[in-house]
Design an enzyme around this catalytic site. Sequence first.
Site, short mmCIF file in Angstrom:
data_model
loop_
_atom_site.label_atom_id
_atom_site.label_comp_id
_atom_site.label_asym_id
_atom_site.label_seq_id
_atom_site.Cartn_x
_atom_site.Cartn_y
_atom_site.Cartn_z
N LYS A 107 -4.89 3.88 -7.64
CA LYS A 107 -5.41 4.80 -8.65
C LYS A 107 -6.94 4.86 -8.67
O LYS A 107 -7.51 5.73 -9.32
CB LYS A 107 -4.88 4.42 -10.03
CG LYS A 107 -3.38 4.63 -10.14
CD LYS A 107 -2.86 4.29 -11.52
CE LYS A 107 -1.40 4.65 -11.69
NZ LYS A 107 -0.50 3.64 -11.08
C1 LIG Z 1 0.81 4.01 -10.83
C2 LIG Z 1 1.47 3.17 -9.81
C3 LIG Z 1 2.60 3.62 -9.10
C4 LIG Z 1 3.28 4.94 -9.39
O1 LIG Z 1 2.50 6.04 -9.05
P1 LIG Z 1 2.86 7.50 -9.63
O2 LIG Z 1 1.82 8.39 -9.11
O3 LIG Z 1 2.83 7.35 -11.14
O4 LIG Z 1 4.23 7.82 -9.16
C5 LIG Z 1 3.11 2.82 -8.10
N1 LIG Z 1 2.58 1.60 -7.83
C6 LIG Z 1 1.51 1.13 -8.50
C7 LIG Z 1 0.99 -0.21 -8.15
C8 LIG Z 1 0.93 1.88 -9.50
O5 LIG Z 1 -0.12 1.40 -10.17
#
Ligand SMILES: *Cc1c(COP(=O)(O)O)cnc(C)c1O
Length: 435
Positions: A107
């Site tokens: 993210k």
């Molecule tokens: C947010 C997150 C996900 C999921 O991603 P999305 O875009 O919400 O589907 C998967 N793994 C980790 C470690 C995350 O932080």
Amino acid sequence: MNYFSLNHNAPEVRFKEAVVRGLAPDKGLYFPKTIQQLPDSFFHNIENLNQVDIAYEAIKQFVGDEIPEEDLKTILKDVLSFDFPLVEIDKNIASLELYHGPTLAFKDVGARFMARCLGYFNSKDKNTNKVTVLVATSGDTGGAVANGFLGVKGVDVVILYPSGKVSDIQEKQLTTLGQNITALEVNGVFDDCQAMVKTAFLDEGLKTSRTLTSANSINIARWLPQMFYYFFAFKALKDKSKKLVFSVPSGNYGNICAGMMAQKLGLPIHHFVTGTNANNVVPEYLKTGNYLTKASVATISNAMDVGAPSNFIRIEELHHHDFELLKQNLSGYGFTDSETIDAINHLKKQHNYIADPHGAIGYLALKNHLKHNSDSYGIFLETAHPIKFFPVMPKQIADQMEIPPQIKSILHKEKKSIKISNYEELRHFLLKSFN
Ligand SMILES: *Cc1c(COP(=O)(O)O)cnc(C)c1O
């Protein structure tokens, strides 16, 4: 480039307004009006392009002329200041490691891009309202957002997290930064945090001198940059002739949906696989045709504990709301916590690879798919550094993990948070901070 609301009851807007608003006034998600394929020459030449060039080509049509080329490239250069290695695990299977950023979560890219876009708009237009970014986190989002927005002028960030429900490392990432970042420690669970944030967005009394926006993947500036990973992986592939499959551990389905956007831009992706935990709304939908959202349940892959995935509507739009078309492009599998632990142990034992619980689910889903598709090359996305999930990793493996410098530097810092228990307390805090 214009964006329309997927609820079809709000005016079209351009990039800047879509980013500042987050959600359209009719509560719909914004979606690009047109998607233009990139020229073949771009894909043939991709090995000669650096990360910033690739990212610029991928995103420029979505930004339009609201950020000029040179400024957009400066932003991208700053955002993409780390690597995205593709690590071969087995014959026909590789891990795309998205966790080498400042908070060790994929993210980071979306959060940093959104922060720099908002900062850019504020610096160019003194009349732009100050923005408060309000975000609820089950752990990972908050850290990436806090870090991405740290020190960005004209933007304050307020993060709500459930007290005692995030790992120690995650809590340090949220609560030790200071400056324009405030952590609110909620006496409750993640759903309570989420509900309070939603109430705040609907609260007309809060929409005065401040623009309140969200930094979840519903925001196009957090969602779209996730396309870059798929292009970077393609660039790194040695043999580009095999059918390419991406397996994405999914919660709100922003990341996988960004991959589908990359596919729309012409990236030769043959198929997508989604891996989930017990929160398996989408795999069930693909099996039965019934889309049944439900309350989330807690698992060891807690960043995917989502019962009503917010971006799934965008995936449906990309597939023209055609169930058969969607099924040709997407398979899905859900796994239990014990299957996840078994996969972590297997990857370590057989391939000497340490995966976090989310990446392990991506691996499991990919293995399932490849059983019947042995002519494909599969890449699973490793979305977080395993150290962030230290408490749930098998002890023997956890003890072998080294603490990365990004974590070492915050462990000794002092936690600062404000405890709240209900919406009235959040409201009071926000109104006070607006003055
Ligand atoms: C947010 C997150 C996900 C999921 O991603 P999305 O875009 O919400 O589907 C998967 N793994 C980790 C470690 C995350 O932080």
